[in-house]
Design a protein around this motif. Structure first.
Motif, PDB file in Angstrom:
ATOM      1  N   VAL A  79       0.586  -1.232  -0.236  1.00 45.50           N
ATOM      2  CA  VAL A  79       0.150  -0.113  -0.141  1.00 45.50           C
ATOM      3  C   VAL A  79       0.784   1.449  -0.255  1.00 45.50           C
ATOM      4  CG1 VAL A  79      -1.823   1.080   1.175  1.00 45.50           C
ATOM      5  CG2 VAL A  79      -1.767  -1.266   0.908  1.00 45.50           C
ATOM      6  N   VAL A  80       0.483   1.921  -0.684  1.00 48.78           N
ATOM      7  CA  VAL A  80       1.151   3.144  -0.778  1.00 48.78           C
ATOM      8  C   VAL A  80       0.401   4.300  -0.014  1.00 48.78           C
ATOM      9  CG1 VAL A  80       1.623   5.724  -2.439  1.00 48.78           C
ATOM     10  CG2 VAL A  80       1.755   3.289  -3.491  1.00 48.78           C
ATOM     11  N   GLU A  81       1.483   4.948   1.138  1.00 44.75           N
ATOM     12  CA  GLU A  81       1.049   5.765   2.253  1.00 44.75           C
ATOM     13  C   GLU A  81       1.725   6.691   2.002  1.00 44.75           C
ATOM     14  OE1 GLU A  81       0.791   3.693   6.170  1.00 44.75           O
ATOM     15  OE2 GLU A  81      -0.458   1.886   5.645  1.00 44.75           O
ATOM     16  N   PRO A  82       0.765   8.067   2.381  1.00 44.29           N
ATOM     17  CA  PRO A  82      -0.960   8.596   2.594  1.00 44.29           C
ATOM     18  C   PRO A  82      -1.390   8.104   1.588  1.00 44.29           C
ATOM     19  CG  PRO A  82       0.488  10.345   2.547  1.00 44.29           C
ATOM     20  CD  PRO A  82       0.983  10.018   2.223  1.00 44.29           C
ATOM     21  N   THR A  87       2.534  16.897  -2.293  1.00 40.92           N
ATOM     22  CA  THR A  87       3.609  17.435  -4.001  1.00 40.92           C
ATOM     23  C   THR A  87       4.015  17.972  -2.341  1.00 40.92           C
ATOM     24  OG1 THR A  87       3.284  19.497  -4.172  1.00 40.92           O
ATOM     25  CG2 THR A  87       2.823  18.322  -5.582  1.00 40.92           C
ATOM     26  N   LEU A  88       4.159  17.753  -0.709  1.00 42.77           N
ATOM     27  CA  LEU A  88       4.960  17.904  -0.018  1.00 42.77           C
ATOM     28  C   LEU A  88       5.028  16.899   0.846  1.00 42.77           C
ATOM     29  CD1 LEU A  88       3.861  21.033   1.416  1.00 42.77           C
ATOM     30  CD2 LEU A  88       5.615  20.796  -0.237  1.00 42.77           C
ATOM     31  N   SER A  89       4.277  15.248   0.222  1.00 44.13           N
ATOM     32  CA  SER A  89       3.767  14.074   1.081  1.00 44.13           C
ATOM     33  C   SER A  89       5.919  13.515   0.259  1.00 44.13           C
ATOM     34  CB  SER A  89       3.389  12.726   0.832  1.00 44.13           C
ATOM     35  OG  SER A  89       1.792  14.307   1.229  1.00 44.13           O
ATOM     36  N   GLU A  90       6.065  12.573   1.825  1.00 45.48           N
ATOM     37  CA  GLU A  90       7.109  11.557   0.899  1.00 45.48           C
ATOM     38  C   GLU A  90       6.224   9.874   1.339  1.00 45.48           C
ATOM     39  OE1 GLU A  90      11.412  10.383   2.989  1.00 45.48           O
ATOM     40  OE2 GLU A  90       9.547   9.856   4.031  1.00 45.48           O
ATOM     41  N   ALA A 127      10.832  10.601  -2.655  1.00 51.67           N
ATOM     42  CA  ALA A 127      10.686  12.184  -1.472  1.00 51.67           C
ATOM     43  C   ALA A 127       9.674  12.246  -3.068  1.00 51.67           C
ATOM     44  CB  ALA A 127      11.693  12.424  -2.455  1.00 51.67           C
ATOM     45  N   PRO A 128       9.233  13.507  -2.447  1.00 49.68           N
ATOM     46  CA  PRO A 128       7.723  14.481  -2.935  1.00 49.68           C
ATOM     47  C   PRO A 128       8.424  15.889  -4.017  1.00 49.68           C
ATOM     48  CG  PRO A 128       8.595  15.795  -0.408  1.00 49.68           C
ATOM     49  CD  PRO A 128       9.427  13.948  -0.153  1.00 49.68           C
ATOM     50  N   ALA A 129       9.842  15.459  -3.842  1.00 45.41           N
ATOM     51  CA  ALA A 129       9.904  16.385  -5.251  1.00 45.41           C
ATOM     52  C   ALA A 129      10.271  15.396  -6.482  1.00 45.41           C
ATOM     53  CB  ALA A 129      12.043  16.346  -4.857  1.00 45.41           C
ATOM     54  N   VAL A 130      10.203  14.405  -6.829  1.00 48.09           N
ATOM     55  CA  VAL A 130       9.928  13.327  -8.475  1.00 48.09           C
ATOM     56  C   VAL A 130       8.485  13.620  -8.359  1.00 48.09           C
ATOM     57  CG1 VAL A 130      11.495  12.407  -7.449  1.00 48.09           C
ATOM     58  CG2 VAL A 130       9.495  11.185  -6.715  1.00 48.09           C
ATOM     59  N   SER A 155       0.900  -2.342  -5.853  1.00 48.74           N
ATOM     60  CA  SER A 155       0.080  -1.447  -5.168  1.00 48.74           C
ATOM     61  C   SER A 155      -0.953  -0.983  -5.987  1.00 48.74           C
ATOM     62  CB  SER A 155       0.840  -0.665  -4.029  1.00 48.74           C
ATOM     63  OG  SER A 155       1.060   0.777  -4.976  1.00 48.74           O
ATOM     64  N   GLU A 156      -1.914  -0.791  -5.300  1.00 50.00           N
ATOM     65  CA  GLU A 156      -3.036   0.083  -6.264  1.00 50.00           C
ATOM     66  C   GLU A 156      -2.474   1.369  -6.285  1.00 50.00           C
ATOM     67  OE1 GLU A 156      -5.813  -0.545  -7.590  1.00 50.00           O
ATOM     68  OE2 GLU A 156      -5.584  -2.644  -6.642  1.00 50.00           O
ATOM     69  N   PRO A 157      -3.020   2.787  -6.819  1.00 48.64           N
ATOM     70  CA  PRO A 157      -2.380   3.911  -6.599  1.00 48.64           C
ATOM     71  C   PRO A 157      -2.715   4.486  -5.775  1.00 48.64           C
ATOM     72  CG  PRO A 157      -4.184   3.129  -9.059  1.00 48.64           C
ATOM     73  CD  PRO A 157      -4.306   1.869  -7.911  1.00 48.64           C
ATOM     74  N   ALA A 158      -2.270   5.850  -5.593  1.00 51.20           N
ATOM     75  CA  ALA A 158      -2.111   6.690  -5.364  1.00 51.20           C
ATOM     76  C   ALA A 158      -2.286   7.911  -6.011  1.00 51.20           C
ATOM     77  CB  ALA A 158      -1.002   7.351  -4.089  1.00 51.20           C
ATOM     78  N   VAL A 159      -3.103   8.652  -5.488  1.00 47.44           N
ATOM     79  CA  VAL A 159      -3.464  10.525  -6.713  1.00 47.44           C
ATOM     80  C   VAL A 159      -2.853  11.326  -6.114  1.00 47.44           C
ATOM     81  CG1 VAL A 159      -4.707  11.914  -8.415  1.00 47.44           C
ATOM     82  CG2 VAL A 159      -5.016   9.130  -7.905  1.00 47.44           C
ATOM     83  N   ILE A 160      -1.945  11.582  -6.527  1.00 47.55           N
ATOM     84  CA  ILE A 160      -1.622  12.654  -5.983  1.00 47.55           C
ATOM     85  C   ILE A 160      -2.769  14.653  -5.779  1.00 47.55           C
ATOM     86  CG2 ILE A 160       0.531  14.740  -5.922  1.00 47.55           C
ATOM     87  CD1 ILE A 160       1.282  12.086  -5.771  1.00 47.55           C
ATOM     88  N   VAL A 161      -3.129  15.340  -4.618  1.00 44.56           N
ATOM     89  CA  VAL A 161      -4.199  15.310  -4.788  1.00 44.56           C
ATOM     90  C   VAL A 161      -3.282  17.161  -4.407  1.00 44.56           C
ATOM     91  CG1 VAL A 161      -6.000  14.314  -3.239  1.00 44.56           C
ATOM     92  CG2 VAL A 161      -3.939  14.897  -2.563  1.00 44.56           C
ATOM     93  N   ASN A 162      -4.187  17.843  -4.526  1.00 50.12           N
ATOM     94  CA  ASN A 162      -4.104  19.163  -4.909  1.00 50.12           C
ATOM     95  C   ASN A 162      -4.186  19.872  -3.559  1.00 50.12           C
ATOM     96  OD1 ASN A 162      -3.697  22.032  -5.440  1.00 50.12           O
ATOM     97  ND2 ASN A 162      -5.538  22.487  -4.127  1.00 50.12           N
TER      98      ASN A 162
END
Length: 397
Positions: A79-82, A87-90, A127-130, A155-162
């Motif tokens: 699982v990808v967390e969070p 874009t600031l999340s590791e 890293a969030p930079a990518v 894993s299931e996809p995790a979508v980068i939210v606004n």
């Protein structure tokens, strides 16, 4: 055979009554303590060759070797967390992996944006930079023990939210004291979206309307507490409002542009008026003044009104006034008028008479002025013009 198995030495062709003995060997070495028909593989190593030998009276037989094989580890979840990263999340790939034989398991990672592999990202964290807003991120994990790789698990996809924008705020009184100004400080958006801000004011905790980030001090009273909030938005979501203040409003003294004396030329028969112009009070107070009068530079005691009676000055003196603006709470800066010079007043007379009333060619007539009046108290003085039969007589004064 794997290490979870029990090996059985099967005996065929011997009569039930025939006595026999069993010997187990691993890689050709006899296991002295193992003489039963079964052998646990749990203590064996991968690629060990196991045989059993049966000995009876008059003969012996050896089995074909069985080779110990490895069972590959497996992944039960990744699982990808969070779950809702920005874009600031590791990002972390959280994995549950098992090995049926309890071997040490290592994990290898591949990160993908959609179907495209992210080069160089082979760890459990990303890293969030990518990453960028809107991307769909997966992790592919492959488990390995010292002998085998297990099956890859995606894993299931995790979508980068606004990510909502951020901003700071500051509040200050304008230099002229007429407005309270609220400004946005360092608006930022981690997704590089354009940031717009809205500003609102509160006075003593109650909302009030402002325009263009400013609030007129005319709506304030001394000791009012003014705060402002700046709310950023990127068109999708509003960020947390930034608060500034409170600014405790102190009464601002009024100011005055100029003062003049009216009339500009004074006479001892006319009073002087002090005329202020350009009264300005940040709180909108009505014009009010305190006055002082000066004659030849000396203050006239007890004269504090807007007018000075003509009895306080005489011809040739200079008169000036000082006006100080007030809002009832504070005095502003005093302004002194230009001096006004007291000019000469024209004298008047009530009549003129010729004496004697009758005479002949030998009589000397005298012109006498009557009813002399002069506001400056000058001594009487006349100029004369004689005429005979309405014709001027030259040389007679």
């Amino acid at each position: 055979v794997d290490r979870l198995s029990e090996l059985t030495c099967e005996i065929g062709g011997l009569a039930a009554a025939v006595a026999f003995s069993i010997e187990w060997a691993v890689n050709g070495e006899v296991l002295l303590d193992e003489t039963g028909t079964e052998l646990s593989a749990a203590s064996l190593d991968i690629d060990d060759a196991v045989t059993c030998t049966v000995t009876w009276a008059g003969g012996a037989g050896e089995s074909d070797p069985s080779t110990v094989i490895d069972l590959a580890p497996t992944i039960t979840s990744a699982v990808v967390e969070p779950a809702e990263p920005n874009t600031l999340s590791e990002l972390t790939c959280v994995v549950n992996a098992t090995d049926p034989e309890s071997d040490d398991v290592t994990l290898s990672y591949v990160w993908r944006v959609g179907s495209v592999v992210i080069d160089g990202e082979t760890g459990a964290a990303l890293a969030p930079a990518v990453t960028a807003k809107g991307q769909s991120i997966r992790c592919d994990v492959t488990p390995s023990d010292p002998w085998l790789d297990g099956a890859k698990f995606s894993s299931e996809p995790a979508v980068i939210v606004n990510l909502p924008p951020t901003v700071g705020a500051e509040i200050a009184l304008s230099a002229d004291g007429t407005t309270v100004v609220c400004a946005a400080v360092d608006p930022k958006d981690a997704d590089d979206d354009a940031v717009e801000t809205t500003i609102s004011f509160q006075v003593n905790g109650e909302p009030v309307e402002g325009q263009d980030g400013s609030l007129s001090t005319s709506v304030l009273k001394p000791l009012d507490q003014v705060t402002c909030s700046v709310t950023p938005t990127d068109g999708e979501a509003a960020g947390t409002p930034a608060l500034a203040g409170p600014l405790v409003y102190a009464n601002q003294a009024p100011s005055l542009a100029s003062v003049n004396i009216s009339p500009a030329t004074l006479f001892t028969s006319s009073d002087a008026a002090c005329v202020p112009a350009g009264y300005l009070d940040p709180e909108g107070a009505s014009p009010a003044y305190e006055f002082r009068w000066f004659v030849d530079g000396e203050e006239v005691p007890a004269e504090v009104g807007a007018k000075l009676a003509s009895t306080f000055f005489v011809k040739g003196q200079s008169v000036s006034c000082e006006a100080t603006p007030t809002d009832g709470l504070e005095l502003g800066g005093a302004v002194l008028s230009p001096p006004a010079l007291v000019a000469n007043s024209k004298p008047t007379m009530s009549s003129a008479a010729i004496q004697p009333a009758e005479g002949d060619v030998t009589t000397s007539f005298v012109c006498v002025g009557n009813g002399w009046q002069d506001a400056d108290n000058d001594e009487p003085g006349y100029t004369f013009v004689w005429s005979v039969n309405n014709l001027p007589v030259a040389g007679q004064s």
